[in-house]
Design a protein around this motif. Sequence first.
Motif, mmCIF file in Angstrom:
data_model
loop_
_atom_site.group_PDB
_atom_site.id
_atom_site.type_symbol
_atom_site.label_atom_id
_atom_site.label_comp_id
_atom_site.label_asym_id
_atom_site.label_seq_id
_atom_site.Cartn_x
_atom_site.Cartn_y
_atom_site.Cartn_z
ATOM 1 N N ALA A 50 -22.464 0.978 48.774
ATOM 2 C CA ALA A 50 -23.817 0.259 48.830
ATOM 3 C C ALA A 50 -24.830 0.734 49.999
ATOM 4 O O ALA A 50 -26.024 0.704 49.726
ATOM 5 C CB ALA A 50 -23.806 -1.341 49.015
ATOM 6 N N VAL A 51 -23.938 1.399 50.943
ATOM 7 C CA VAL A 51 -24.882 2.063 52.070
ATOM 8 C C VAL A 51 -24.720 3.461 52.259
ATOM 9 O O VAL A 51 -24.833 3.974 53.494
ATOM 10 C CB VAL A 51 -24.740 1.201 53.332
ATOM 11 C CG1 VAL A 51 -25.035 -0.219 53.447
ATOM 12 C CG2 VAL A 51 -23.128 1.282 53.764
ATOM 13 N N ALA A 52 -24.185 4.213 51.177
ATOM 14 C CA ALA A 52 -23.823 5.433 51.128
ATOM 15 C C ALA A 52 -24.748 6.316 51.571
ATOM 16 O O ALA A 52 -24.711 7.336 52.395
ATOM 17 C CB ALA A 52 -23.374 5.979 49.761
ATOM 18 N N SER A 53 -26.221 6.031 51.331
ATOM 19 C CA SER A 53 -27.232 6.930 51.517
ATOM 20 C C SER A 53 -27.352 6.925 53.061
ATOM 21 O O SER A 53 -27.836 7.881 53.631
ATOM 22 C CB SER A 53 -28.467 6.260 50.752
ATOM 23 O OG SER A 53 -28.718 4.928 51.108
ATOM 24 N N LEU A 54 -27.096 5.690 53.759
ATOM 25 C CA LEU A 54 -27.369 5.721 55.023
ATOM 26 C C LEU A 54 -26.241 6.425 55.717
ATOM 27 O O LEU A 54 -26.585 7.088 56.788
ATOM 28 C CB LEU A 54 -27.439 4.331 55.553
ATOM 29 C CG LEU A 54 -28.441 3.293 55.227
ATOM 30 C CD1 LEU A 54 -28.064 1.973 55.691
ATOM 31 C CD2 LEU A 54 -29.883 3.850 55.574
ATOM 32 N N ILE A 55 -24.949 6.601 55.357
ATOM 33 C CA ILE A 55 -24.020 7.247 55.797
ATOM 34 C C ILE A 55 -24.177 8.719 55.644
ATOM 35 O O ILE A 55 -24.077 9.398 56.731
ATOM 36 C CB ILE A 55 -22.548 6.947 55.006
ATOM 37 C CG1 ILE A 55 -22.386 5.118 55.526
ATOM 38 C CG2 ILE A 55 -21.507 7.831 55.519
ATOM 39 C CD1 ILE A 55 -21.158 4.600 54.448
ATOM 40 N N GLU A 56 -24.721 8.969 54.459
ATOM 41 C CA GLU A 56 -24.784 10.543 54.176
ATOM 42 C C GLU A 56 -26.027 11.020 54.958
ATOM 43 O O GLU A 56 -26.030 12.209 55.349
ATOM 44 C CB GLU A 56 -25.025 10.811 52.740
ATOM 45 C CG GLU A 56 -23.484 10.473 51.793
ATOM 46 C CD GLU A 56 -23.820 10.579 50.378
ATOM 47 O OE1 GLU A 56 -24.912 10.387 50.027
ATOM 48 O OE2 GLU A 56 -22.604 10.275 49.844
ATOM 49 N N ALA A 57 -27.087 10.293 55.406
ATOM 50 C CA ALA A 57 -28.101 10.719 56.271
ATOM 51 C C ALA A 57 -27.824 10.783 57.572
ATOM 52 O O ALA A 57 -28.394 11.063 58.437
ATOM 53 C CB ALA A 57 -29.391 9.871 55.698
ATOM 54 N N GLY A 58 -26.837 10.393 58.035
ATOM 55 C CA GLY A 58 -26.287 10.388 59.461
ATOM 56 C C GLY A 58 -27.030 9.217 60.195
ATOM 57 O O GLY A 58 -27.010 9.299 61.327
#
Length: 248
Positions: A50-58
């Motif tokens: 659900a928060v993968a985009s935040l993780i991948e964006a650093g």
Amino acid sequence: MEREQVELEAPGLDRRGTLIRYGHFGRPVLVFPSEQGRAWDYENNGMVGAVASLIEAGRVKLYCVDSYDHVSWSDRSIQLEDRARRHELYESWIVNQVVPTIGSDSPGAGDIITTGCSLGAFHALNFAFKRADLFPVAICQSGNYDAASWHAWGERGEATYFNNPADYLPGLSGDHLEWLRGRLFILLTVGQGDWETNPTGSLPSARATAALLEQKGIPHELDMWGYDVAHDWPWWQQQIAHHLPRFC
């Protein structure tokens, strides 16, 4: 997505504790599992995705840990005071093993956010209040913040008082309260659907806790979702995806 799992010594507890890190950079987020959960539950229930985009964006690094509820709060065979004493072993593990590991892995990344769902929300709130020097933000999803309402019985003493927000929040005062007002932010999210509205459920507890925070002047927000929002992972996924970007 970068992922690493380590096993950390947990003195006094019945096994070593697992810590799983997701991400390569960003603000550290300490994730407590739901009742009696393990470190991989957050991923298995779709919360990491659900928060993968935040993780991948650093923007964030998630640090998911084991619970030890099975030997503390969830052990109905022992008195509430003994459950609280056992919880203090878990607190020691988090502060003395987990936090230094996060610090070594994310030097200079800023203060740690705590979060969790259901009983994990209780841990997120309790750790933030007890160690706001380490955890100045807590995102608490569908928690019950009164351990005395969990099939409690028997003796209640200092260990219960100092580990149960429903007990110690009313007594906050003086310089420590002033410090918390300038240091801490609590976000309480909760639905108004199935399992949230029971007398000992998350909604009454969230409202009562928000009222105490308001009375004490501690910065907080109570975000009540709709009447269709149940005590369940699909809704918690939406809530964390909505709120976490505000803090990273």
